[in-house]
Design an enzyme around this catalytic site. Structure first.
Site, short mmCIF file in Angstrom:
data_model
loop_
_atom_site.label_atom_id
_atom_site.label_comp_id
_atom_site.label_asym_id
_atom_site.label_seq_id
_atom_site.Cartn_x
_atom_site.Cartn_y
_atom_site.Cartn_z
N ASP A 66 34.77 -15.10 11.48
CA ASP A 66 34.46 -16.44 10.97
C ASP A 66 35.41 -17.47 11.59
O ASP A 66 35.01 -18.59 11.91
CB ASP A 66 34.56 -16.45 9.44
CG ASP A 66 33.59 -15.45 8.82
OD1 ASP A 66 32.43 -15.41 9.26
OD2 ASP A 66 34.00 -14.71 7.91
N HIS A 93 32.96 -13.36 3.17
CA HIS A 93 32.31 -13.17 4.48
C HIS A 93 30.80 -13.01 4.32
O HIS A 93 30.23 -11.98 4.67
CB HIS A 93 32.91 -11.96 5.21
CG HIS A 93 32.29 -11.71 6.56
ND1 HIS A 93 32.45 -12.56 7.63
CD2 HIS A 93 31.48 -10.72 7.01
CE1 HIS A 93 31.78 -12.11 8.67
NE2 HIS A 93 31.17 -10.99 8.32
N1 LIG Z 1 33.01 -8.22 9.27
C1 LIG Z 1 32.40 -8.67 10.35
O1 LIG Z 1 32.80 -9.66 10.96
C2 LIG Z 1 31.19 -7.99 10.89
C3 LIG Z 1 30.73 -6.87 10.28
N2 LIG Z 1 29.62 -6.22 10.77
C4 LIG Z 1 29.24 -4.99 10.07
O2 LIG Z 1 29.67 -3.88 10.85
C5 LIG Z 1 28.85 -2.75 10.57
C6 LIG Z 1 28.33 -2.15 11.85
O3 LIG Z 1 27.41 -3.04 12.45
P1 LIG Z 1 26.64 -2.67 13.79
O4 LIG Z 1 27.64 -2.16 14.78
O5 LIG Z 1 25.78 -3.80 14.16
O6 LIG Z 1 25.72 -1.48 13.25
P2 LIG Z 1 25.05 -0.31 14.08
O7 LIG Z 1 23.90 0.15 13.24
O8 LIG Z 1 24.81 -0.73 15.50
O9 LIG Z 1 26.19 0.81 14.13
C7 LIG Z 1 26.58 1.51 12.97
C8 LIG Z 1 27.26 2.78 13.43
O10 LIG Z 1 27.76 3.47 12.28
C9 LIG Z 1 27.51 4.86 12.46
N3 LIG Z 1 27.47 5.51 11.13
C10 LIG Z 1 26.42 5.62 10.30
N4 LIG Z 1 26.76 6.32 9.20
C11 LIG Z 1 28.06 6.66 9.33
C12 LIG Z 1 28.97 7.40 8.53
N5 LIG Z 1 28.60 7.92 7.37
N6 LIG Z 1 30.24 7.55 8.96
C13 LIG Z 1 30.63 7.03 10.13
N7 LIG Z 1 29.80 6.32 10.96
C14 LIG Z 1 28.53 6.13 10.54
C15 LIG Z 1 26.18 4.90 13.17
O11 LIG Z 1 26.02 6.14 13.85
C16 LIG Z 1 26.30 3.74 14.15
O12 LIG Z 1 26.92 4.15 15.36
C17 LIG Z 1 27.74 -3.29 9.66
O13 LIG Z 1 28.10 -3.03 8.33
C18 LIG Z 1 27.74 -4.77 9.94
O14 LIG Z 1 27.19 -5.51 8.90
C19 LIG Z 1 28.98 -6.65 11.88
C20 LIG Z 1 29.39 -7.80 12.52
C21 LIG Z 1 30.53 -8.55 12.05
O1 LIG Z 2 25.66 -10.68 9.28
C1 LIG Z 2 26.01 -9.54 9.57
O2 LIG Z 2 25.58 -8.50 9.03
C2 LIG Z 2 27.02 -9.36 10.67
C3 LIG Z 2 28.24 -10.11 10.36
O3 LIG Z 2 28.91 -9.90 9.36
C4 LIG Z 2 28.65 -11.17 11.24
O4 LIG Z 2 28.15 -11.26 12.37
O5 LIG Z 2 29.49 -11.96 10.79
#
Ligand SMILES: NC(=O)C1=CN([C@@H]2O[C@H](COP(=O)(O)OP(=O)(O)OC[C@H]3O[C@@H](n4cnc5c(N)ncnc54)[C@H](O)[C@@H]3O)[C@@H](O)[C@H]2O)C=CC1
Ligand SMILES: O=C([O-])CC(=O)C(=O)O
Length: 236
Positions: A66, A93
Site C-alpha cells: 500500500d 489492507h
Molecule cells: N499483502 C499483500 O500486499 C498482498 C497479498 N496477496 C496475497 O498473497 C497470497 C498469494 O497470492 P498469489 O501469489 O496471487 O496466489 P497464487 O494462487 O498465485 O499462489 C498461491 C500459492 O500458494 C500455494 N499454496 C496453496 N496451499 C498451500 C498450503 N497449504 N501451504 C503452502 N502453500 C500453499 C499454491 O500452491 C500457490 O503456489 C494471497 O492470499 C493473496 O491475496 C497478494 C498480493 C499482495
Molecule cells: O487484492 C488482493 O487480493 C491482492 C492484494 O492484497 C494486493 O494486491 O494488495
C-alpha cells in the site's frame, strides 16, 4: 473476488503454518502477507497465544505494498522522484481500511480535494484492480514480491542493529481502540520497538472522517479472525 472471499481458504492455511512456526521457531519474526491480512494476522496471534509463544512485537501484517503504491501514484501525479516520496498508509489492507495519509506526504506536497479523493480511491483499489484484470489467475505478483522483499530487508536491517528502520505494518496496536492497526512502526532487534503515533495526529477533516469510517469494517475483520481461531483448538 475480494480479499475477504479468500478467508475460507487462507484462514486454515495461516493457522497451520503459524502453528508450525510456533512449534519450530517461536522466536521468529512472522510476516503475514496472505489475505485477508485484516483477519489472518489476528488468526496468527490467537494460534501463537494458544501455543503460549505470542510476542506481539514479532507478528507483522505486510501492508508495504500500500505504501509502495501510494508513493508511486503520488510521485507520478506530482512529478516527484519516486525515491524521495514517502506516504504513510494506516488502517488495514483491504478497500476503505487502507488509508493513505496524503497530508503527511514527504516531501510536503499540496493536493486539491479532487486529487485527494482520486488518489485515495486509486490506492485503496489498486490490488482489486489487478485481481480483476487477472480474472481468477491470482493477484499482484511482482509488486507483492517487491513489497515483501522490502519489508524483509527492513526486518533484517533491524535485526542487525540498524537504529533507523521504519515501515508501515498491521500490528497489535494501542494507537486506536482497535486491537490491530497498521501504522508506521520503528523496527528493532526485538521486533516492533515503537508505534509512531504522530502520523495520526493533526489529520485533515477528510482523513479523520475516513479513519472513523474504516473502523467498523476493520473491527469486524479482526473479530472474524479471532472467532475463527478460537473455534479451533490447535494441537499443543
Ligand atoms: N499483502 C499483500 O500486499 C498482498 C497479498 N496477496 C496475497 O498473497 C497470497 C498469494 O497470492 P498469489 O501469489 O496471487 O496466489 P497464487 O494462487 O498465485 O499462489 C498461491 C500459492 O500458494 C500455494 N499454496 C496453496 N496451499 C498451500 C498450503 N497449504 N501451504 C503452502 N502453500 C500453499 C499454491 O500452491 C500457490 O503456489 C494471497 O492470499 C493473496 O491475496 C497478494 C498480493 C499482495
Ligand atoms: O487484492 C488482493 O487480493 C491482492 C492484494 O492484497 C494486493 O494486491 O494488495
Amino acid at each position: 473476488m475480494t480479499r475477504d472471499d479468500l478467508f475460507n481458504i487462507n484462514a486454515g492455511i495461516v493457522r497451520d503454518l503459524v502453528s508450525a512456526v510456533a512449534d519450530n521457531c517461536p522466536g521468529a519474526f512472522i510476516h503475514i502477507i496472505s489475505n485477508p491480512v485484516n483477519s489472518t494476522v489476528p488468526i496468527a496471534a490467537e494460534v501463537l497465544k494458544q501455543k503460549g509463544v505470542y510476542d506481539p512485537k514479532k507478528l507483522f501484517g505486510v501492508t508495504t505494498l500500500d505504501v509502495v503504491r501510494a508513493n508511486t501514484f503520488v510521485a507520478q501525479r506530482k512529478n516527484l522522484k519516486l525515491i524521495d516520496v514517502d506516504v504513510p498508509v494506516v488502517g488495514g489492507h483491504a478497500g476503505i481500511t487502507i488509508l493513505p495519509l496524503l497530508s503527511k506526504t514527504k516531501p510536503s506536497a499540496s493536493f486539491t480535494g479532487e486529487e485527494i479523493e482520486e488518489l485515495t480511491v486509486r490506492i485503496q483499489n489498486a490490488g482489486t484492480e489487478v485481481v480483476e484484470a487477472k480474472a481468477g489467475a491470482g493477484s499482484a505478483t511482482l509488486s507483492m514480491a517487491y513489497a515483501a522483499a522490502r519489508f524483509v530487508e527492513s526486518s533484517l536491517r533491524a535485526l542487525d542493529g540498524d537504529g533507523d528502520v521504519y515501515e508501515c505494518s498491521f500490528v497489535q496496536s494501542d494507537l486506536t481502540e482497535l486491537p490491530f492497526f497498521a501504522s508506521r512502526v520503528k523496527l528493532g532487534r526485538k521486533g516492533v520497538e515503537a508505534l509512531i503515533p504522530s502520523d495520526l495526529q493533526g489529520l485533515t477533516e477528510y482523513e479523520q472522517k475516513a479513519l472513523e469510517a474504516l473502523k467498523p469494517e476493520l473491527k469486524a475483520s479482526i473479530e472474524k479472525g479471532i472467532a475463527f481461531a478460537q473455534k479451533q483448538t490447535v494441537a499443543a
